[in-house]
Design an enzyme around this catalytic site. Structure first.
Site: not given
Ligand code: PGA
Ligand code: ZN
Length: 437
Positions: A207, A244, A339, A368
Site C-alpha cells: 500500500e 490495523d 469496503k 483495499r
Molecule cells: P486488504 O487489507 O485490502 O489486503 O484486505 C486492508 C485492510 O486490512 O484494511
Molecule cells: Zn484491516
C-alpha cells in the site's frame, strides 16, 4: 428517461499489484457514462464477497475472465433499461442474480464494478459530481473525512515482515485536509530517513508504506513515534497513531502467533499486550485487534478500551449490516470499515453504513491493498459523510489519486467541509449502544 441504462461493457484491466481485475463501463440513453474498477484485498475476511478468479496455471490462477463474462452475459441484461440514478433498483437486479453474502455465483469483483459503474453513470445522468450523488443516496451531509495514512506496511502486505499489518498516522489536530497531507508527508519522509540510517528499510510495501526490517513489532511503534518527532510534531498532540492489527492473519480460535517474535499468545495475553501499547504510545484507533472468529476477545477488548480508543471491525464485520447489528448487540467494536467490495454492492455498503451511524459507530471508508486509478471511494467517503478515509500510504498513484481527489472535492465544498479536531469514535456503551443497559 435519460438515465436509462442502454449499454454495459466489461473488460479485464490491471491493479496495483499487476493482477487482473474487472472494469465495467455503463452508458445511458441520455449519453451519460460511468466507469469503475473492482479493487482486491490480500488480507481478506472469510465472510466477505469473493473475487471470482479463474484458477489454473495462467497468471497464478488470478485471471478474471469468468467474472468479466458474468458482467457481459448475466449482469448487463439485468441492468439494461433500469434508471442509473436508482442505485437501489440496479443493485436489487444484481442481487436477484446472486444474493449470497459471498457473491460466489457472479463474483464480488463483477458485482462491485457493475454497482459502482451504475453509481458513476447515475451522477453523470444527474449532471452532478459523484460525491453529491453519493450524498443523495446516503441521505447524508457531505464532509471531508479525516485520513488514516499508512507509514509502514506489514502482515500480508509486506511478506509478513512484521506481524501487525498497518502502522498509520492520523492528524485530527490539523485545520484542513491540505494540512493533513503536508504533515503526513513530513512524517513519511522522516520515517524513511530514520529507517534508512538504521538499516531497517527493505523497500515499499503493497500500500506504499515503508517495508520495514524490524526485530520485534514494538520497534515499529518506537520508530513511528521518533518519526513524528523528527517531523517536528509532538506525538499525541496534532498527530496520533492508528494500527490495523489484522489479527485474523496470525490467529484463530483464541490463539495468536507473533512469528517475528517467535511466540504464541492466548487471547488475554494479546489483549494485555495491545493494552500496554495503548498506554505507552499515542494510539487513538485500532482495527481488528482480535481475529474475525474471536467474538469473546472482541467483546472483552471493547469492554476494556472502547471508551478511550476507536476499535474498528474490518475482517470482523466485512461491511455487513447483519454482522454490524450483532456486534452492536454484543458491544463489540465501536467503528466499522466500509469496503464496498466486501459487501459486493453500493446498496449493501450503505445498509451497513446506516446501521453503523444509527448505533453511534464510527465509519471509515476504506480502499483495499490491491487498488487502481479508480477514485470512487474518495467521493463515497465525502458523500456518505464518513468520519474517516483509509486508502493506504502517501506514495504510489493508486493511493495519491484518492487523496488528491479529496483535495479537489474540498475545493468544491469550500471552507468548513473539513471538521478540525474531529473526535474519533469511542463509546461508553451506556449511552451510545442501541439497547444498552
Ligand atoms: P486488504 O487489507 O485490502 O489486503 O484486505 C486492508 C485492510 O486490512 O484494511
Ligand atoms: Zn484491516
Amino acid at each position: 428517461m435519460t438515465g436509462s441504462i442502454s449499454d454495459i461493457t466489461a473488460r479485464r484491466v490491471w491493479d496495483s499489484r499487476g493482477n487482473p481485475t474487472v472494469e465495467v463501463e455503463i452508458a445511458t440513453a441520455g449519453g451519460a457514462r460511468g466507469r469503475a474498477i473492482a479493487p482486491a484485498g490480500a488480507s481478506r475476511g472469510t465472510r466477505e464477497a469473493i473475487d471470482l478468479r479463474d484458477g489454473g496455471d495462467k497468471l497464478s490462477g488470478m485471471d478474471v475472465q469468468h467474472a468479466v463474462a458474468n458482467v457481459r452475459e448475466l449482469i448487463a441484461p439485468a441492468l439494461v433499461g433500469l434508471d442509473a440514478t436508482d442505485q437501489t433498483a440496479a443493485d436489487r437486479a444484481i442481487l436477484a442474480l446472486d444474493d449470497s453474502a459471498l457473491k460466489d455465483r457472479l463474483g464480488g469483483n463483477a458485482t462491485v464494478a457493475a454497482s459502482l459503474a451504475v453509481m458513476h453513470a447515475g451522477a453523470a445522468a444527474k449532471s452532478v459530481p459523484l460525491w453529491r450523488h453519493c450524498a443523495d443516496l446516503a441521505g447524508a451531509e457531505p464532509s471531508l473525512p479525516l485520513p488514516e495514512i499508512q507509514i509502514f506496511g506489514g502482515g500480508a502486505h509486506a511478506g509478513r515482515r512484521v506481524d501487525i499489518q498497518d502502522f498509520m498516522v492520523m492528524v485530527p489536530g490539523a485545520t484542513s485536509f491540505d494540512e493533513v497531507m503536508e504533515i503526513t508527508s513530513e512524517v513519511y519522509r522522516a520515517a524513511g530517513s530514520l529507517m534508512g540510517q538504521k538499516g531497517n528499510l527493505a523497500g515499499v510495501a503493497d500500500e506504499g508504506g515503508w517495508w520495514p526490517i524490524f526485530d520485534h513489532n514494538e520497534e515499529a511503534l518506537e520508530t513511528l513515534v521518533r518519526a513524528i518527532e523528527l517531523a517536528g510534531e509532538t506525538p499525541g498532540d496534532r498527530v496520533v497513531i492508528s494500527l490495523d492489527v489484522a489479527a485474523s492473519e496470525f490467529g484463530s480460535q483464541g490463539r495468536y502467533r507473533l512469528a517475528l517474535e517467535d511466540r504464541e499468545l492466548g487471547r488475554d495475553e494479546l489483549i494485555r499486550l495491545l493494552g500496554r501499547w495503548l498506554d505507552d504510545y499515542p494510539i487513538m484507533s485500532i482495527e481488528d485487534p482480535l481475529a474475525e472468529d474471536d467474538r469473546d476477545g472482541m467483546q472483552a477488548f471493547t469492554r476494556e478500551f472502547g471508551n478511550r480508543v476507536q476499535i474498528i471491525g474490518d475482517d470482523y464485520l466485512v461491511t455487513n449490516a447483519t454482522l454490524l447489528e450483532e456486534a452492536v448487540a454484543d458491544r463489540a467494536c465501536n467503528a466499522v470499515l466500509i469496503k464496498v467490495n466486501q459487501a459486493g454492492t453500493v446498496t449493501e455498503s450503505l445498509d451497513c453504513l446506516r446501521a453503523a451511524k444509527s448505533a453511534g459507530y464510527g465509519t471509515i471508508v476504506s480502499a483495499r491493498s490491491g487498488e487502481t486509478e479508480d477514485v470512487s471511494i474518495s467521493h463515497m467517503a465525502v458523500g456518505f459523510g464518513a468520519a474517516q478515509l483509509k486508502v493506504g500510504s502517501f506514495t504510489r498513484s493508486e493511493r495519491m489519486a484518492k487523496w488528491n481527489e479529496c483535495l479537489r472535492i474540498g475545493d468544491m465544498l469550500g471552507a468548513g467541509s473539513f471538521v478540525a479536531g474531529q473526535p474519533l469514535a469511542t463509546t461508553t456503551w451506556a449511552h451510545k449502544a442501541k439497547g444498552a443497559a
